[in-house]
Motif scaffolding. Structure first.
Motif, short mmCIF file in Angstrom:
data_model
loop_
_atom_site.label_atom_id
_atom_site.label_comp_id
_atom_site.label_asym_id
_atom_site.label_seq_id
_atom_site.Cartn_x
_atom_site.Cartn_y
_atom_site.Cartn_z
N PRO A 210 -24.75 -35.02 -26.99
CA PRO A 210 -26.21 -35.86 -26.64
C PRO A 210 -26.59 -35.67 -25.24
CG PRO A 210 -23.93 -36.97 -27.55
CD PRO A 210 -23.60 -35.57 -27.36
N ALA A 211 -27.81 -35.99 -25.08
CA ALA A 211 -28.51 -35.78 -23.81
C ALA A 211 -27.67 -36.39 -22.45
CB ALA A 211 -29.82 -36.32 -23.90
N ILE A 212 -27.85 -35.67 -21.50
CA ILE A 212 -27.14 -36.20 -20.19
C ILE A 212 -27.92 -37.22 -19.90
CG2 ILE A 212 -26.73 -35.47 -17.88
CD1 ILE A 212 -25.90 -32.57 -18.91
N ILE A 213 -27.21 -38.27 -19.12
CA ILE A 213 -27.92 -39.29 -18.40
C ILE A 213 -27.85 -39.02 -16.82
CG2 ILE A 213 -28.04 -41.84 -17.84
CD1 ILE A 213 -26.29 -42.24 -20.67
N TRP A 214 -28.93 -38.49 -16.47
CA TRP A 214 -29.05 -37.80 -15.18
C TRP A 214 -28.76 -38.90 -13.87
CZ3 TRP A 214 -27.84 -33.21 -14.16
CH2 TRP A 214 -28.33 -32.24 -15.45
N SER A 215 -29.11 -39.88 -14.20
CA SER A 215 -29.09 -41.07 -12.96
C SER A 215 -27.73 -41.37 -12.86
CB SER A 215 -30.08 -42.32 -13.36
OG SER A 215 -29.45 -42.78 -14.75
N THR A 216 -26.95 -41.75 -13.86
CA THR A 216 -25.52 -41.88 -13.81
C THR A 216 -24.74 -40.71 -13.29
OG1 THR A 216 -25.94 -42.53 -16.22
CG2 THR A 216 -23.95 -43.52 -15.03
N ASN A 217 -25.12 -39.50 -13.59
CA ASN A 217 -24.32 -38.22 -13.25
C ASN A 217 -24.57 -38.13 -11.70
OD1 ASN A 217 -23.15 -36.23 -15.51
ND2 ASN A 217 -24.72 -37.70 -16.24
N ILE A 218 -25.65 -38.39 -11.16
CA ILE A 218 -26.12 -38.09 -9.70
C ILE A 218 -25.49 -39.17 -9.01
CG2 ILE A 218 -27.85 -38.22 -8.08
CD1 ILE A 218 -29.62 -36.96 -10.43
N LEU A 219 -25.47 -40.47 -9.55
CA LEU A 219 -24.81 -41.43 -8.78
C LEU A 219 -23.37 -41.26 -8.64
CD1 LEU A 219 -25.03 -44.49 -7.63
CD2 LEU A 219 -23.89 -45.06 -10.00
N PHE A 220 -22.45 -41.02 -9.80
CA PHE A 220 -21.21 -40.95 -9.53
C PHE A 220 -20.80 -39.74 -8.84
CE2 PHE A 220 -20.78 -43.29 -14.06
CZ PHE A 220 -20.37 -44.44 -13.28
N ALA A 221 -21.49 -38.50 -8.91
CA ALA A 221 -20.97 -37.37 -8.31
C ALA A 221 -21.39 -37.51 -6.74
CB ALA A 221 -22.03 -36.16 -9.04
N SER A 222 -22.41 -37.76 -6.46
CA SER A 222 -22.77 -38.17 -5.19
C SER A 222 -22.01 -39.13 -4.37
CB SER A 222 -24.25 -38.38 -4.62
OG SER A 222 -24.44 -39.71 -5.47
N THR A 223 -21.66 -40.08 -4.90
CA THR A 223 -20.84 -41.18 -4.14
C THR A 223 -19.38 -40.58 -3.98
OG1 THR A 223 -20.57 -42.36 -6.46
CG2 THR A 223 -22.18 -43.27 -4.69
N PHE A 224 -18.89 -39.85 -5.28
CA PHE A 224 -17.67 -39.18 -5.08
C PHE A 224 -17.58 -38.18 -4.03
CE2 PHE A 224 -14.14 -36.62 -6.51
CZ PHE A 224 -13.26 -37.53 -6.75
N ILE A 225 -18.58 -37.43 -4.11
CA ILE A 225 -18.32 -36.25 -3.17
C ILE A 225 -18.60 -36.86 -1.62
CG2 ILE A 225 -19.74 -34.20 -2.31
CD1 ILE A 225 -20.58 -33.77 -5.31
N GLY A 226 -19.36 -37.93 -1.35
CA GLY A 226 -19.41 -38.46 -0.15
C GLY A 226 -18.17 -39.17 0.26
N ALA A 227 -17.68 -39.75 -0.80
CA ALA A 227 -16.32 -40.37 -0.30
C ALA A 227 -15.18 -39.41 -0.02
CB ALA A 227 -15.51 -41.22 -1.37
N ILE A 228 -15.10 -38.09 -0.71
CA ILE A 228 -14.07 -37.32 -0.16
C ILE A 228 -14.54 -36.07 0.83
CG2 ILE A 228 -12.63 -37.35 -2.15
CD1 ILE A 228 -14.09 -34.64 -3.14
N THR A 229 -15.54 -36.27 1.31
CA THR A 229 -16.26 -35.47 2.42
C THR A 229 -16.71 -36.26 3.68
OG1 THR A 229 -18.28 -35.27 1.35
CG2 THR A 229 -16.74 -33.45 0.95
N LEU A 230 -17.94 -37.01 3.71
CA LEU A 230 -18.45 -37.62 4.53
C LEU A 230 -17.57 -38.59 5.31
CD1 LEU A 230 -22.33 -37.95 3.33
CD2 LEU A 230 -21.31 -36.28 5.22
N VAL A 231 -16.85 -39.25 4.27
CA VAL A 231 -16.07 -40.49 4.93
C VAL A 231 -14.92 -40.16 5.71
CG1 VAL A 231 -14.57 -42.39 3.96
CG2 VAL A 231 -16.64 -42.09 2.74
N PRO A 232 -14.23 -38.98 5.46
CA PRO A 232 -12.85 -38.66 6.23
C PRO A 232 -13.77 -38.02 7.55
CG PRO A 232 -13.03 -37.53 4.11
CD PRO A 232 -13.89 -38.57 4.12
N TRP A 233 -14.47 -37.15 7.14
CA TRP A 233 -15.17 -36.32 8.38
C TRP A 233 -15.56 -37.40 9.54
CZ3 TRP A 233 -20.45 -36.81 9.74
CH2 TRP A 233 -20.68 -36.06 10.98
N TYR A 234 -16.35 -38.44 9.05
CA TYR A 234 -17.03 -39.40 10.05
C TYR A 234 -15.60 -40.07 10.67
CZ TYR A 234 -20.05 -43.05 12.28
OH TYR A 234 -20.80 -43.65 12.94
N GLY A 235 -14.58 -40.47 9.81
CA GLY A 235 -13.53 -41.29 10.58
C GLY A 235 -13.03 -40.30 11.58
N LEU A 236 -12.72 -39.06 11.21
CA LEU A 236 -12.13 -38.11 12.14
C LEU A 236 -12.75 -37.87 13.26
CD1 LEU A 236 -10.50 -35.69 9.33
CD2 LEU A 236 -9.14 -37.30 10.90
#
Ligand SMILES: [Zn+2]
Ligand SMILES: [Zn+2]
Length: 379
Positions: free
Chosen positions: A4-30
Motif C-alpha cells: 500500500p502507498a506510503i503515508i509521507w506525513s506520518t513517516n516524516i513526523l515519526f522519523a524526524s521527532t525520533f531522530i531529534g530525540a536521540i541526537t539533538l536532545v542529548p547534544w543540547y543537554g550535554l
C-alpha cells in the motif's frame, strides 16, 4: 502484490521527532544543560498526554467503562490532541475494531500477529486500510458527545497549537526556548508515542495469558509501569468494560486510581467492574485448559485427570455459591425489612465464612495438583 502507498506525513513526523530525540536532545543537554524545572514540566506533560490517552481515549471513549463530567472530558480531549494520536473519535473507532477482530491479519488495524514492527508503528506508515479511514459507524454513541465532535473537527489546529505552543511557552517562561522545545516538544512527544504504541506491540507479545488464551493479549506488570496501567492487557481484552486493567490493589494502574479518585469528587460516575466470580472463573478455566493439554501430552497423566476435574468442578461451584450468598447478604442489609433480619444476617454471614474457608482449602489442593501436572514428563 504491491505494498500500500506510503503515508509521507506520518513517516516524516515519526522519523524526524525520533531522530531529534536521540541526537539533538542529548547534544543540547550535554552542551548547555536543561534546568530542573524543564525536566519536571516535560515529565508532567508526558503524564498528562499518556493519561489522556489511557483514561480518555481508551477507557472512557473506546470502552465506556465510566461516565465523566464535561470538564473532565474537555481536559482529556485537550491532552489527547497534545499526545498527537489523532482525534478521540478516530482512535476509538480503530480501537473498537482491534477488540472486535483482535489478531485478524485482515481486519485488526494493529494485529500483533503481523509482528512487532507492524503492531507497534508499521500499521500507521502505509495506507493499509484506506476504506476504514472515514468510517466511524462503530462510534455512533461518540458522535453524540459534543466534546468528542468538537475535538474531532478542530483536531489539526489544536494539535499544532499544543505541540508547538506549550513547549515554546514553557521554554520562554523558564528562559530557555530551545531547551523547552527539545524536552517538552520533542522528547515528551516521542516517549509518549512509543509508550502508547507498546500497548499494541509488547502487550500482545510479552507476558502471561492469565484470563484467556483466545487472543494474543498479555498481562505484564513491567509494561504497566510505562503505560499508566495498561500492561494488564490480557485481563483487559476479556473484560474490556471494566474501568480497571490491574484489578489487584497493588497492581500499578494510575489510570484506574485516577478514575476512582475523580469519582470521589463526583467528576466520574458509573464505574463499571467485571463480577469477581466471572474473573475467577476465567482464570480457573484458562489454567484448566492448559493443564488438560499438558496431560494429553504427558506420560502417566491418567492418575491426575479425575481428581483435577473433581477439584475444578468443586471450586467453580463454591465460588459461584460464595458470590450468590454475598449478593443475598448485601440485598438483605439494604432492605432490612424482615423481622428476623439480624438472625438471617448472622446465618448468612456464617455460611459465607464457611464457604470462604472451604474455597481456600480447595484452592490449595488445586494449586498442588496443578504443580504436579505441570511437572509431568512429556510422552
Ligand atoms: Zn490489544
Ligand atoms: Zn481496549
Amino acid at each position: 502484490m504491491a505494498k500500500p502507498a506510503i503515508i509521507w506525513s506520518t513517516n516524516i513526523l515519526f522519523a524526524s521527532t525520533f531522530i531529534g530525540a536521540i541526537t539533538l536532545v542529548p547534544w543540547y543537554g550535554l552542551t548547555y544543560g536543561y534546568s530542573a524545572e524543564l525536566w519536571l514540566i516535560a515529565a508532567l506533560c508526558l503524564g498528562y498526554c499518556g493519561m489522556s490517552i489511557t483514561v480518555g481515549y481508551h477507557r472512557l471513549w473506546s470502552h465506556k467503562t465510566f461516565d465523566a463530567h464535561p470538564f473532565v472530558r474537555f481536559i482529556l480531549a485537550i491532552g489527547g490532541a497534545f499526545a498527537l494520536q489523532n482525534s478521540a473519535l478516530h482512535w476509538s473507532s480503530d480501537h473498537r475494531v482491534h477488540h472486535r477482530h483482535v489478531d485478524s491479519e485482515e481486519k485488526d488495524p494493529y494485529a500483533a500477529t503481523k509482528g512487532f514492527w507492524y503492531s507497534h508503528i508499521g500499521w500507521m506508515l502505509r495506507e493499509y486500510q484506506p476504506l476504514r479511514y472515514q468510517d466511524y459507524s462503530n462510534c455512533r454513541d461518540l458522535q453524540k458527545d459534543n466534546i468528542v465532535m468538537w475535538q474531532h473537527r478542530n483536531y489539526w489546529w489544536l494539535t499544532w497549537l499544543l505541540n508547538l505552543g506549550v513547549p515554546l511557552a514553557f521554554g520562554w517562561l523558564c528562559g530557555d526556548v530551545v531547551g523547552g522545545f527539545l524536552l517538552i516538544g520533542v522528547l515528551r512527544l516521542v516517549a509518549s508515542h512509543h509508550f502508547t504504541f507498546f500497548i499494541n506491540s509488547l502487550a500482545h507479545i510479552w507476558g502471561k495469558r492469565t484470563y484467556t488464551e483466545k487472543n494474543s493479549a498479555r498481562d505484564n506488570g513491567w509494561l504497566a509501569l510505562l503505560t499508566y496501567g495498561e500492561g494488564y492487557h490480557n485481563f483487559h481484552h476479556l473484560f474490556e468494560y471494566d474501568y480497571r486493567n490491574g484489578i489487584r490493589w497493588y497492581q500499578f494502574d494510575p489510570s484506574k486510581w485516577f478514575i476512582w479518585g475523580m469519582s470521589k469528587f463526583g467528576l466520574t460516575q458509573n464505574l463499571r467492574k467485571a463480577p469477581t466470580e466471572r474473573i475467577l472463573k476465567a482464570k480457573l478455566e484458562t489454567q484448566k485448559k492448559r493443564l488438560d493439554l499438558k496431560m494429553e501430552l504427558s506420560l502417566h497423566a491418567e492418575r491426575w485427570r479425575e481428581s483435577l476435574q473433581h477439584e475444578y468442578d468443586l471450586l467453580l461451584q463454591r465460588i459461584q455459591e460464595f458470590y450468590a450468598l454475598r449478593k443475598q447478604l448485601l440485598q438483605l442489609k439494604k432492605d432490612k425489612l424482615s423481622a428476623t433480619y439480624q438472625q438471617e444476617r448472622d446465618e448468612l454471614k456464617s455460611r459465607i465464612e464457611q464457604l470462604k474457608a472451604s474455597i481456600q482449602q480447595h484452592q490449595q489442593r488445586w494449586q498442588q495438583l496443578a504443580a504436579e501436572v505441570t511437572a509431568l514428563s512429556p510422552a
